[in-house]
Design an enzyme around this catalytic site. Structure first.
Site, PDB file in Angstrom:
ATOM      1  N   HIS A 612       0.838  -1.206   0.000  1.00 60.82           N
ATOM      2  CA  HIS A 612       0.000   0.000   0.000  1.00 60.82           C
ATOM      3  C   HIS A 612       0.873   1.256   0.000  1.00 60.82           C
ATOM      4  O   HIS A 612       0.676   2.159  -0.830  1.00 60.82           O
ATOM      5  CB  HIS A 612      -0.904  -0.028   1.228  1.00 60.82           C
ATOM      6  CG  HIS A 612      -1.700   1.225   1.455  1.00 60.82           C
ATOM      7  ND1 HIS A 612      -3.028   1.340   1.136  1.00 60.82           N
ATOM      8  CD2 HIS A 612      -1.340   2.442   1.990  1.00 60.82           C
ATOM      9  CE1 HIS A 612      -3.458   2.553   1.452  1.00 60.82           C
ATOM     10  NE2 HIS A 612      -2.442   3.240   1.980  1.00 60.82           N
ATOM     11  N   GLU A 613       1.829   1.316   0.907  1.00 62.83           N
ATOM     12  CA  GLU A 613       2.666   2.518   0.997  1.00 62.83           C
ATOM     13  C   GLU A 613       3.544   2.664  -0.238  1.00 62.83           C
ATOM     14  O   GLU A 613       3.743   3.775  -0.743  1.00 62.83           O
ATOM     15  CB  GLU A 613       3.518   2.482   2.269  1.00 62.83           C
ATOM     16  CG  GLU A 613       2.729   2.437   3.569  1.00 62.83           C
ATOM     17  CD  GLU A 613       1.675   3.516   3.688  1.00 62.83           C
ATOM     18  OE1 GLU A 613       1.791   4.574   3.021  1.00 62.83           O
ATOM     19  OE2 GLU A 613       0.710   3.311   4.445  1.00 62.83           O
ATOM     20  N   HIS A 616       1.641   4.143  -3.078  1.00 58.77           N
ATOM     21  CA  HIS A 616       1.375   5.580  -2.975  1.00 58.77           C
ATOM     22  C   HIS A 616       2.352   6.394  -3.818  1.00 58.77           C
ATOM     23  O   HIS A 616       2.041   7.526  -4.214  1.00 58.77           O
ATOM     24  CB  HIS A 616       1.467   6.038  -1.517  1.00 58.77           C
ATOM     25  CG  HIS A 616       0.167   6.006  -0.795  1.00 58.77           C
ATOM     26  ND1 HIS A 616      -0.983   6.611  -1.287  1.00 58.77           N
ATOM     27  CD2 HIS A 616      -0.187   5.443   0.399  1.00 58.77           C
ATOM     28  CE1 HIS A 616      -1.973   6.433  -0.432  1.00 58.77           C
ATOM     29  NE2 HIS A 616      -1.524   5.720   0.588  1.00 58.77           N
ATOM     30  N   GLU A 672      -5.920   6.607  -1.784  1.00 55.89           N
ATOM     31  CA  GLU A 672      -5.890   5.458  -0.868  1.00 55.89           C
ATOM     32  C   GLU A 672      -6.439   4.200  -1.526  1.00 55.89           C
ATOM     33  O   GLU A 672      -5.947   3.096  -1.276  1.00 55.89           O
ATOM     34  CB  GLU A 672      -6.672   5.782   0.406  1.00 55.89           C
ATOM     35  CG  GLU A 672      -6.127   6.955   1.195  1.00 55.89           C
ATOM     36  CD  GLU A 672      -4.704   6.726   1.678  1.00 55.89           C
ATOM     37  OE1 GLU A 672      -4.311   5.553   1.868  1.00 55.89           O
ATOM     38  OE2 GLU A 672      -3.980   7.723   1.879  1.00 55.89           O
ATOM     39  N   ASP A 676      -4.560   0.729  -1.958  1.00 56.79           N
ATOM     40  CA  ASP A 676      -5.114  -0.538  -1.464  1.00 56.79           C
ATOM     41  C   ASP A 676      -5.075  -1.613  -2.539  1.00 56.79           C
ATOM     42  O   ASP A 676      -4.654  -2.749  -2.298  1.00 56.79           O
ATOM     43  CB  ASP A 676      -6.565  -0.340  -1.000  1.00 56.79           C
ATOM     44  CG  ASP A 676      -6.663   0.289   0.376  1.00 56.79           C
ATOM     45  OD1 ASP A 676      -5.639   0.321   1.096  1.00 56.79           O
ATOM     46  OD2 ASP A 676      -7.762   0.743   0.739  1.00 56.79           O
ATOM     47  N   HIS A 737      -9.432   7.915   3.420  1.00 60.08           N
ATOM     48  CA  HIS A 737      -9.512   6.456   3.386  1.00 60.08           C
ATOM     49  C   HIS A 737     -10.978   6.024   3.338  1.00 60.08           C
ATOM     50  O   HIS A 737     -11.811   6.586   4.051  1.00 60.08           O
ATOM     51  CB  HIS A 737      -8.865   5.832   4.621  1.00 60.08           C
ATOM     52  CG  HIS A 737      -7.437   6.232   4.822  1.00 60.08           C
ATOM     53  ND1 HIS A 737      -7.079   7.427   5.405  1.00 60.08           N
ATOM     54  CD2 HIS A 737      -6.277   5.592   4.527  1.00 60.08           C
ATOM     55  CE1 HIS A 737      -5.759   7.507   5.460  1.00 60.08           C
ATOM     56  NE2 HIS A 737      -5.246   6.413   4.933  1.00 60.08           N
ATOM     57  N   ARG A 743     -12.615  -1.112   1.933  1.00 59.85           N
ATOM     58  CA  ARG A 743     -11.207  -1.318   1.637  1.00 59.85           C
ATOM     59  C   ARG A 743     -10.960  -2.796   1.342  1.00 59.85           C
ATOM     60  O   ARG A 743     -10.105  -3.142   0.533  1.00 59.85           O
ATOM     61  CB  ARG A 743     -10.338  -0.850   2.806  1.00 59.85           C
ATOM     62  CG  ARG A 743     -10.481   0.625   3.104  1.00 59.85           C
ATOM     63  CD  ARG A 743      -9.497   1.112   4.134  1.00 59.85           C
ATOM     64  NE  ARG A 743      -8.157   1.207   3.568  1.00 59.85           N
ATOM     65  CZ  ARG A 743      -7.146   1.833   4.159  1.00 59.85           C
ATOM     66  NH1 ARG A 743      -7.330   2.432   5.328  1.00 59.85           N
ATOM     67  NH2 ARG A 743      -5.957   1.865   3.596  1.00 59.85           N
TER      68      ARG A 743
END
Length: 775
Positions: A612-613, A616, A672, A676, A737, A743
């Site tokens: 996920h990070e 980004h 976000e 995800d 989010h 999610r």
């Protein structure tokens, strides 16, 4: 409690988020370390051995019955579960202590009555939600919250140790601050309103209370210098020294919109839907004003005018979903140009006054970055109108002083703290009322996060976790780059540049090394003064300390090893200007990560967080920054247009989801949601690659799931959560989010690998024919 803290001055970053977002600063069980191996077994007492064997026996019985029930259930949904094949080995299942407790935890959360191909979130979390009602006083409860509370207990125990056991002066300051918050001698209660009244006298008084305020001597410029520069309070706009998006190796002054007390602009503008919140806000303001000596009717009317002023600010505030294009909102100009854009005050004088705190000078030629020029231009019109009359000036002063008062009411006696309950209930459906030590642990972590982090790390962080986490990050980076090669919408040249950026992403894991060096940690907080019995004053000092620390960065090269989160934090983040991902020690624990548990679960939980990070760096905002963290166009125009078409699919998908009759804002949550989906895809590929290269692990008992199914179950269950309707509505309106349920559902319904692993029929809810894919 609103306070400018260190994180408010750090660079923009994208976090994994959590289920306690609506609670504000996040904050029961004792931390349990799971062990396995012959040495640990030998060290156990006879009673411990008997208990472990008993638990293992019971789980085997559960497994037998579970297999029978599952077999019966599979006659109804024969395509949805892939069974583990029979094994002739004596070791058919993993029966270590970790495996047993993990299997039990996973099992108790699953709702077997739900078809996983129709609603995987309910399948994975349905029983958890029923068994975990939201605790009294809280608005949200989930896996993140529970782990965060576990971390709080570790910090509490560390802070309660004797002073002579502290390793550094900084840690002693943390203990002093914690004690001032706990207030064992009832000093806060004895002082009552006095600390605030003393502050009001110093800042020139407040018309609401009538003391020390003289409208004839009042001046907006002077008031802003006092409240914002001396005491680091908010109001009208926001500004800070941060990394320059276009030259990320240097710091620059940045100015943006701001000034609202309530969480969203819509709260002010949609008066019908938010009637209760606005009513409670007025009640809260009135109660505080009366507690400080104001006459009730006069206070109510003056506060009503403050709300009216804030409503004008809301009208000119630009919605966050219209500010996602970083290149469009970036406006670099000289201070002299800012003076022409927003001449409601002298910006040169204002900034010079602030920088005197750190012995720096500024001229009107200094470059600043303005992110909301339209807002500042409109703000000027509003302020000029108010500043032209005596009554208007009173409203301006009342508003600015209110921003100071409200930010410090939590540092006063119980009547001040209780005054907020009604508004809090209206906003998030809970009055609060957590144990004082939990509030104080959170507050201490906010103010002295690195000192608290040193204590936390020594108490619980396992040394080998850092190296293992690094290996997983590299696996996921490799998988992400492999996924790039399969993208049809991206041209070859941009694909190579994207791979280059992925290679350049740096990571920081666990904690910054300097916090375990007493001298370096002391240097971090050398000019922060803390006293045991002065909680209000300690907060003022913390504000001023953070202001100085921020201003000192101007003109300095960027320190890219500085952390934005403290080590105990249950979260993770990506910073585009550093092209960097960070994973604090607080999240590197079960159920997210445990070197003793199945790798499928580690990759499904922590691996997806890492993915996920990393993703980004390539979401709708992160993709605008190159591998060095500089904002500019490095993709060709055709690929950008194709990228936007891919992201339009995500926007529409998530905008169609709704809770409490409210549709999600697919545009506001786009970054976000991209992260995800991309993170899940990269983590699953990384786990599949790992599984091919390593010996197959024994399955967990009683679950009757393959390892790949465990991957998706582990991913879903970290998002198990419950929320009040008010908190959920606020999250939908404000948060970048999506709610936890979506999610899970959103990402999995786009995953063809998920549908294959669970044999979901085409057109089932979790396997739609049309899927969205960006990365």
């Amino acid at each position: 409690m609103t306070r400018y803290k260190q994180a408010d001055f750090e660079e923009d970053s994208s976090s994994i988020g959590s289920t306690q977002i609506a609670e504000g600063v996040s904050a029961t069980a004792t931390h349990i370390r799971y062990h396995s191996g012959s040495t640990i077994w030998k060290s156990r007492s006879l009673l411990e051995k008997c208990l472990i064997l008993l638990v293992a026996s019971l789980l085997l019985i559960v497994f037998v019955f579970g297999s029978l029930l599952s077999a019966a259930g599979n006659r109804e949904h024969p395509l949805h579960v892939v069974h583990v094949g029979a094994q002739t080995s004596d070791e058919m299942y993993c029966l270590t202590e970790t495996c047993i407790t993990t299997a039990a935890s996973l099992l108790t959360s699953i709702d077997k009555s739900v078809d996983p191909c129709e609603d995987f979130y309910e399948f994975a979390c349905g029983s958890w939600v029923r068994a975990n009602p939201i605790p009294d006083g809280k608005s949200m409860w989930g896996t993140f919250t529970k782990l965060d509370q576990q971390n709080q207990l570790i910090v509490k125990n560390a802070l309660q140790k004797p002073f002579n056991s502290m390793k550094s002066k900084a840690e002693k300051k943390a203990k002093l601050y914690y004690l001032s918050c706990m207030d064992p001698n009832d000093t806060v209660e004895a002082l009552g309103a006095q600390p605030m009244l003393d502050l009001l006298r110093e800042v020139g008084g407040w018309n609401v209370t009538g003391d020390y305020f003289n409208i004839s001597n009042w001046n907006l410029q002077t008031t802003l210098h006092t409240l914002q520069n001396k005491y680091n309070m908010g109001g009208l706009f926001t500004w800070a020294v941060m990394e320059d998006d276009r030259n990320s190796s240097m710091y620059i002054i940045q100015v943006d919109q701001g000034g609202l007390t309530l969480p969203t602009r819509d709260t002010y503008l949609n008066k019908t839907a938010n009637e209760k919140v606005l009513k409670e806000y007025l009640e809260y303001m009135t109660k505080i004003g009366v507690l400080l000596g104001g006459e009730e009717n006069s206070t109510r009317e003056q506060m009503r005018e403050v709300i009216k002023f804030e409503t004008h600010l809301a009208e000119i505030t630009i919605p966050s979903d219209e500010r996602r294009d970083e290149e469009k909102v970036y406006h670099r100009m000289a201070v002299a140009d800012l003076e022409e854009l927003a001449p409601f005050m002298s910006w040169t004088e204002y900034l010079s006054d602030a920088l005197r705190l750190v012995n720096k000078k500024i001229t009107n030629k200094e470059k600043v970055v303005v992110y909301a020029p339209e807002y500042l231009a409109n703000l000027t019109k509003i302020i000029i109108e108010y500043n032209n009359t005596k009554e208007g000036k009173i409203v301006l002063n009342n508003y600015l002083v209110w921003q100071t008062v409200r930010s410090l009411t939590a540092c006063l006696s119980k009547p001040f703290r209780d005054a907020y309950k009604g508004l809090r209930k209206a906003l998030i459906g809970a009055e609060g009322g957590e144990e004082q030590w939990r509030y104080c642990v959170t507050d201490t972590n906010t103010v002295l996060g690195m000192a608290v982090g040193a204590m936390f790390v020594r108490e619980m962080f396992q040394g080998d976790a850092k190296a293992k986490a690094e290996e997983m990050i590299n696996d996921i980076r490799t998988a992400f780059k492999e996924n790039l090669k399969g993208l049809k919408w991206m041209d070859d040249e941009t694909q190579l540049l994207a791979e280059d950026k992925a290679n350049a992403i740096t990571d920081m894991i666990g904690f910054p090394d300097f916090i375990l060096n007493s001298d370096q940690l002391d240097e971090e907080y050398y000019d922060l003064n803390v006293k045991e019995d002065q909680y209000f004053t300690n907060n003022l000092h913390a504000n001023q300390y953070n202001m100085r620390r921020n201003l000192q960065k101007l003109g300095q090269p960027v320190n890219k090893t500085r952390w934005n989160m403290s080590p105990p934090t249950v979260n993770a983040y990506y910073t585009p200007t550093r092209n960097q991902i960070v994973f604090p020690a607080g999240i590197l624990q079960p159920p997210f990560y445990d070197i003793r548990q199945q790798q499928a679960l580690n990759y499904g939980a922590m691996g997806v967080v890492m993915g996920h990070e990393l993703t980004h760096a390539f979401d709708d905002q992160g993709r605008e920054y190159d591998k060095y963290g500089n904002l500019h166009q490095w993709w060709n125009n055709k690929t950008i247009e194709k990228f936007k078409k891919q992201t339009d699919c995500i926007v529409k998908q998530y905008s169609n989801y709704q809770l409490n009759n409210k549709h999600l804002n697919g545009k506001n949550t786009l970054g976000e949601n991209i992260a995800d989906n991309g993170g899940l895809k990269a983590a699953f590929r990384a786990y599949s690659d790992w599984a091919e290269m390593n010996k197959e692990e024994l399955p967990l008992p009683a679950l009757n799931m393959t390892h790949k199914q465990l991957f998706f179950l582990g991913f879903a269950q970290v998002w198990c959560s419950a929320s009040t309707d008010e908190a959920m509505n606020l999250q939908i309106e404000k948060d970048a989010h999506a709610p936890s349920k979506f999610r899970v559902i959103g990402s999995l319904s786009n995953s063809k690998e998920f549908s294959e692993v669970f044999n979901c029929p085409p057109r089932s809810k979790m396997n739609p024919l049309d899927k969205c894919e960006v990365w």
